[in-house]
Structure formats: structure tokens, C-alpha cells
Design an enzyme around this catalytic site. Structure first.
Site, PDB file in Angstrom:
ATOM      1  N   ASP A 204       7.549  27.079  59.585  1.00 32.39           N
ATOM      2  CA  ASP A 204       8.364  26.819  58.398  1.00 32.39           C
ATOM      3  C   ASP A 204       7.946  25.465  57.836  1.00 32.39           C
ATOM      4  O   ASP A 204       7.016  24.838  58.345  1.00 32.39           O
ATOM      5  CB  ASP A 204       9.864  26.829  58.752  1.00 32.39           C
ATOM      6  CG  ASP A 204      10.277  25.647  59.607  1.00 32.39           C
ATOM      7  OD1 ASP A 204       9.414  24.827  60.002  1.00 32.39           O
ATOM      8  OD2 ASP A 204      11.484  25.521  59.888  1.00 32.39           O
ATOM      9  N   ASP A 206       9.804  21.758  56.729  1.00 31.59           N
ATOM     10  CA  ASP A 206      11.064  21.023  56.855  1.00 31.59           C
ATOM     11  C   ASP A 206      11.059  19.789  55.958  1.00 31.59           C
ATOM     12  O   ASP A 206      10.077  19.045  55.933  1.00 31.59           O
ATOM     13  CB  ASP A 206      11.256  20.561  58.310  1.00 31.59           C
ATOM     14  CG  ASP A 206      11.118  21.691  59.307  1.00 31.59           C
ATOM     15  OD1 ASP A 206      12.079  22.455  59.466  1.00 31.59           O
ATOM     16  OD2 ASP A 206      10.039  21.815  59.929  1.00 31.59           O
ATOM     17  N   ASP A 295      13.376  24.628  55.512  1.00 30.57           N
ATOM     18  CA  ASP A 295      14.633  23.969  55.892  1.00 30.57           C
ATOM     19  C   ASP A 295      14.790  22.701  55.067  1.00 30.57           C
ATOM     20  O   ASP A 295      13.893  21.865  55.018  1.00 30.57           O
ATOM     21  CB  ASP A 295      14.618  23.576  57.382  1.00 30.57           C
ATOM     22  CG  ASP A 295      14.740  24.779  58.300  1.00 30.57           C
ATOM     23  OD1 ASP A 295      15.262  25.821  57.850  1.00 30.57           O
ATOM     24  OD2 ASP A 295      14.318  24.670  59.467  1.00 30.57           O
TER      25      ASP A 295
END
Ligand code: TTP
Ligand code: MN
Ligand code: MN
Ligand code: MN
Length: 371
Positions: A204, A206, A295
Site C-alpha cells: 500500500d 502510507d 492509508d
């Protein structure tokens, strides 16, 4: 040239936060085997066993040369009986039979596939397996009720499980930067997580968001999310508001390792823009975009250094920092604050360097926190 008739004996400090662990790993075969066993333990919801394997792998990652014999490991911390058995197997046969048979087991494969769905943890996966569901196809056919996160996770399974490149992370970074400064001029966006540690790919991307004037960041996330949504950048998002002040457990002692910042777990829609569009399933048209897990976290500037340290990882490095703080310094470290239990006061910091200094640790830059 060195000429040694005896193998080099290694020495490694006890806590991962006392070590410098770069991405250069001289013992990848060993650490891959131990990491796989850690992953399996975590998938079986046995976190204690998982941490033990992660710690053992981290010790080997910190070694300056390949291990050639068990005797070199004498006296090293965090190498339990089980890990040593795995290491011995690899040294003697070239691979770990336990790791190999785990990798091939139907249960491991099913747990991995099902937890690959965003929003599905080991408990849900195990429950589905008990009900005869081992594959995405079986899950889809079962008619089991999925929550909103899991529905999005299933729909964007391929994208979410394809590694994110640094170039893609940078492209997302520009979008987030534009969103944030559009809704609050002067606000700042910092890349955290694995990419801040110099990793070339991630699962992902962040980001940590703050504003140099304390309080200006309040209520920022819903505005950022609205902006992103209006521009069609979000395939899924779940925003959680800041619960730090109302928490009963005290700032530096959250009930879990989860922090209480305003945050957003999301799936971005990233246009292929010039890059090769990802080929999904053979029977599908290639999509001109891909799904990426992102995120977002908002921190007040007064907690920024702690949030930055807490969100840069690695997860084991973070865990070891907290263990060091608690056991060696009688302090409590979180992504919000550092509390000195002996002096009964908070220790302020405006940089990561200051936090390491408070903890009596040599500063370790992000690129050397890859434990
Ligand atoms: P991750 O994004 O899970 O991991 P990573 O960026 O190191 O690796 P990957 O490339 O696989 O994405 O977590 C990043 C950091 O965020 C990690 O140090 C733990 C921290 N974190 C929290 O502090 N609180 C949370 O609730 C979560 C989910 C993560
Ligand atoms: Mn080296
Ligand atoms: Mn990450
Ligand atoms: Mn993350």
C-alpha cells in the site's frame, strides 16, 4: 584478503531498534523461510509465534555476511529452538522442509487467498474455511454476507494484491498533495511506511498529514476525502475520526497498538497514464487504471514526530521500540507521545532524532529500520 580457518562469529544487540537493518540482506534464503513461518503463524492467529519467527528473521537480516554454520550464531539473541532447527535445515539441505511443506499446504494457501481480500482477517478466513470455502470462487458462490470493505476487497482483489511500485506511490503522492493543499493551504503531506524506508515496492502507500499551526488540522480528513471523491479518485474509503482525547487509556498507553488519529483506509483508482495498463484476467479488457491501497493519517503538529516514527515501520521495528521503551527505560511509547513512568511526565519531541535521544538509543534513519 582475509584467510580464516574458523567461521566468523556474529554479534547482534538484543533489540531491533538498536540495530541498523538496511534492505541489503545477506541471508535471504534463511529469512524467507523464517518469514514464511511467521506469516503462517499470523494467518493461524498465533501472534506470539509469529513475533518469535519475525524476531529471529530480523536478527539474521542484520548480519553483515551469509551464515555458513550454526556455530556462528552462538550467543545471538532471539533465536529460539524452533528457529534454530529451521536454520540448521536450510544450512544442511539448502531449504527448509517445514517452510516448503507449509507453503504447499492447502490450509496455508486458502488462508492466504482469503486474507488477501481487504477487510478479511485470519479469524474470518478460518471461519470460512470451516464452512468449506477455500477460494474466491467458492466465496462468491457461497452467498456469504460481506461487509462494505470486503465487497470492495473482493471486487478489486487483483489490484490490491499486486505490488505497488515507487513510481505509482509518487503518482498517488501528488494526488494526495493536491487534495490536501486544495482544502487546507499550508498543510503538509509526508510519505511514511515502507516507501519512506526506501522499499521499491509496497502493499500500500502510507501518508501522514499535518499543519504547522496546531489545531488547523482538525476535521481535515473528511474534506480531503470529499475532494478525492469528487475527482473520482476513490474506489473505497472508510474514515475514522480522532478518538485520542476521549480515550480512557491515557495518551501513551493505547489499549491496542492501533493509534487514535483521524485516519482513512482507502482504495485509490490510479490512472495508467502512459504506463502499461495492467493485464487482469485473460477474458477481461485491460483496465486503463489500477486499484491501490492507500492509508491516510492526520496528526496535530505537536504529535507529528511520534506519528512519523510510528507510521514509518517496519512493524517489527515499531514493536521493538515499544518493548525497549517499556522494559529498558520504564517509558511508554505510542504514535502520539512518549511517557516517562519514573518521572511521571510526557517527554516532548519535535523530531524523530529527539525521540531516539529520549529513549537512550542511537538514531536510526528510516532506511535502516527495515527489521
Ligand atoms: P504497513 O503499511 O502495514 O506496512 P509497511 O508500509 O511497512 O509495508 P508495506 O510495503 O507492506 O505496506 O504499516 C506501516 C506502518 O504503519 C507500520 O509501522 C505500522 C503502522 N500502523 C500504525 O501505526 N497503526 C495502524 O493502525 C496501522 C494499520 C499501521
Ligand atoms: Mn553488507
Ligand atoms: Mn505500507
Ligand atoms: Mn499501511
Amino acid at each position: 584478503a582475509e584467510c580464516l580457518n574458523f567461521a566468523m562469529v556474529f554479534s547482534v544487540p538484543n533489540y531491533a531498534c538498536q540495530r541498523r537493518t538496511t534492505l541489503e540482506n545477506h541471508n535471504a534464503v534463511l529469512t524467507d523461510a523464517l518469514s514464511l513461518l511467521a506469516e503462517n503463524a499470523e494467518l493461524e492467529d498465533e501472534d506470539g509465534r509469529g513475533v518469535a519467527f519475525r524476531r529471529a528473521a530480523a536478527v539474521l537480516k542484520a548480519l553483515p555476511k551469509p551464515v555458513t554454520s550454526l556455530t556462528q550464531l552462538r550467543g545471538l539473541p532471539c533465536l529460539g529452538e524452533h528457529s534454530l532447527r529451521v536454520i540448521q535445515d536450510v544450512l544442511e539441505t539448502g531449504s527448509s522442509s517445514e517452510a516448503e511443506s507449509t507453503k504447499q499446504s492447502e490450509r496455508f494457501k486458502a488462508l492466504k487467498v482469503l486474507t488477501g481480500i481487504f477487510g478479511v482477517g485470519p479469524k474470518t478466513a478460518a471461519w470460512w474455511i470451516r464452512h468449506g470455502i477455500n477460494t474466491l470462487h467458492q466465496l462468491r458462490a457461497s452467498g456469504h454476507t460481506l461487509n462494505r470493505a470486503q465487497q470492495a476487497g473482493l471486487e478489486h482483489y487483483d489490484g490490491v494484491n499486486r505490488p505497488v511500485t515507487k513510481a505509482e506511490a509518487d503518482a498517488i503522492g501528488e494526488i494526495v498533495e493536491t487534495a490536501v493543499t486544495s482544502v487546507l493551504p499550508g498543510a503538509q503531506v509526508t510519505l511514511t511506511g515502507g516507501f519512506r524506508r526506501g522499499k521499491l515496492t509496497g502493499h500500500d502507500v502510507d501518508f501522514l498529514i499535518t499543519h504547522p499551526e496546531e489545531g488547523r488540522e482538525e476535521g481535515l480528513m473528511p474534506k480531503v476525502v470529499s475532494w478525492l471523491e469528487s475527482q473520482g479518485f476513490l474506489l473505497y474509503q472508510k474514515t475514522t475520526r480522532n478518538s485520542y482525547l476521549e480515550s480512557k487509556d491515557g495518551p501513551a498507553r493505547p489499549a491496542s497498538n492501533m493509534d487514535r488519529f483521524e485516519r482513512c483506509f482507502s482504495i485509490f483508482k490510479l490512472d495508467a497514464c502512459g504506463r502499461q495498463p495492467a493485464l487482469s484476467q485473460a477474458d477481461e479488457e485491460p483496465k486503463p487504471w489500477r486499484a491501490v491501497r492507500v492509508d491516510l493519517v492526520v496528526s496535530p503538529i505537536s504529535q507529528f514526530a511520534f506519528a512519523l516514527l510510528g507510521w514509518t515501520g517496519s512493524k517489527l521495528f515499531e514493536r521493538e521500540l515499544r518493548r525497549w521503551a517499556g522494559y529498558e527505560k520504564t517509558m511508554s511509547l505510542s504514535s502520539h507521545a512518549l511517557y516517562d513512568n519514573k518521572q511521571s511526565r510526557y517527554l516532548k519531541a519535535t523530531s524523530e532524532e529527539e525521540i531516539f535521544a529520549h529513549l537512550g538509543l542511537e538514531y536510526v534513519p528510516p532506511s535502516e529500520r527495515n527489521a
